[in-house]
Design an enzyme around this catalytic site. Sequence first.
Site, PDB file in Angstrom:
ATOM      1  N   CYS A  93       6.251  20.857  47.939  1.00 48.08           N
ATOM      2  CA  CYS A  93       5.585  19.597  48.256  1.00 48.08           C
ATOM      3  C   CYS A  93       5.502  19.538  49.767  1.00 48.08           C
ATOM      4  CB  CYS A  93       6.361  18.399  47.707  1.00 48.08           C
ATOM      5  SG  CYS A  93       5.771  16.809  48.338  1.00 48.08           S
TER       6      CYS A  93
ATOM      7  N   CYS B  86       5.985  15.530  51.301  1.00 45.65           N
ATOM      8  CA  CYS B  86       7.326  14.916  51.336  1.00 45.65           C
ATOM      9  C   CYS B  86       8.278  15.944  50.753  1.00 45.65           C
ATOM     10  CB  CYS B  86       7.364  13.557  50.646  1.00 45.65           C
ATOM     11  SG  CYS B  86       6.336  13.317  49.201  1.00 45.65           S
ATOM     12  N   SER B  87       8.802  15.738  49.574  1.00 44.78           N
ATOM     13  CA  SER B  87       9.587  16.802  48.940  1.00 44.78           C
ATOM     14  C   SER B  87       9.633  16.545  47.442  1.00 44.78           C
ATOM     15  CB  SER B  87      11.002  16.874  49.508  1.00 44.78           C
ATOM     16  OG  SER B  87      10.993  17.274  50.865  1.00 44.78           O
ATOM     17  N   CYS B  88       8.491  16.210  46.851  1.00 46.27           N
ATOM     18  CA  CYS B  88       8.456  15.934  45.410  1.00 46.27           C
ATOM     19  C   CYS B  88       8.998  17.138  44.655  1.00 46.27           C
ATOM     20  CB  CYS B  88       7.024  15.625  44.978  1.00 46.27           C
ATOM     21  SG  CYS B  88       6.384  14.130  45.747  1.00 46.27           S
TER      22      CYS B  88
END
Lengths: 197, 203
Positions: B111, B114-116
């Site tokens: 991701c 963001c950091s999905c």
Amino acid sequence: MNGIHDMGGMHGFGAVDRRPDEALFPEVWQGRVCALAGYAMGAGLANIDAFRHAIERMPPDRYLSDGYYGRWLYALETLAAERLGADAAVERPDHMGSVVREIDREPRFAVGDAVRTWNRHPQGHTRLPGYARDRRGVVADVHPACVYPDTNADGRGESPEYLYTVGFESRELWGEEAEAAATVYIDLFEPYLEALE
Amino acid sequence: MTADHRHESDSPALRTEAIEALLVEKGLVRSAAVDALVERYEQDIGPLRGARVVAEAWTDPAFRARLLQDGMPAIRAAFRDSGGFGDNTDSHVARLVVKENTDTVHNLVVCTLCSCYPWAVLGLPPAWYKSPAYRSRAVREPRRLLGELGLDLSPDVEVRVWDASAEVRYMVLPQQPEDTDGLGVEELAAFVTRDSMIGVERL
């Protein structure tokens, strides 16, 4: 927004440091921030899009130096300051339910359609990564309509839109430096896309 | 409260105490609930779930087909006895999409914005997944990045990178290791690493 968070393709961050046995929360406060954010959002402090946008609004140097849960902490502080003042009321509680919504129109695109992404640079929240702006791809999957983050992040409402997975050839994204035989798939909302003849 | 109550010089631990006190005072959270959720993240929710899903897919072709068709409904039905993983750790998610590796296709999840990450099956993301180095490079030079992490892909293996930019979550279905035919689901699950389900490892 064209922010530091939009990292796809950037140079200069070095090697990936993959440590095998790291703790989930190396410091106690990180776990608390993780849980606090979940509960505060569930209770209506902010929806997930407004929370992500609060992170994106951080000064870029702080974004890089504060770390992952440090960014969550910063965003909680920002949202609390903006929304928990004397007169302010929290939003309708966001029960963290699914973002899928029924809408009364059909998807504009189908699997296999050639599309081009728009070339827009909104100051607010958006989920089209900068590296995939104004690029040609092919629709690989059609998902249900979902809450549209671009409007949901700043109080303009959910205005659901169909979501697509679009595949982009590496060369379309990275030109002559692209690696061979690689495709990048990105999940994009309908307004970001136009049909290619 | 001032417009911005942030005390830049305070440590993150002190700032966390302050924001927790404020959220409790405003009635948005209860500290006991926070304690309980931290404990659940640390003890109950982890990549073991994904490993069991993968092992089940290796041994049951019908489940594998349903899993690749639509991840969460297949998992909920197959793991009903253990609650179908139906807790609300990632409940805003629209779909879980599972992508299978083959001899000629390798899948990698990232991701960039963001950091999905697929919390429901893999737990919370590891630090490297959230790092600027991984987020910036996985989409631009996946082969070189994987090589640095010890996975040298042959040029005739196609790389598919999934940048989870919305509320669809991705998990990789790795190939079953050789010489493991006939093993049971629990034994097979022990072969499945978290990193193989993100796509930075092959088993």
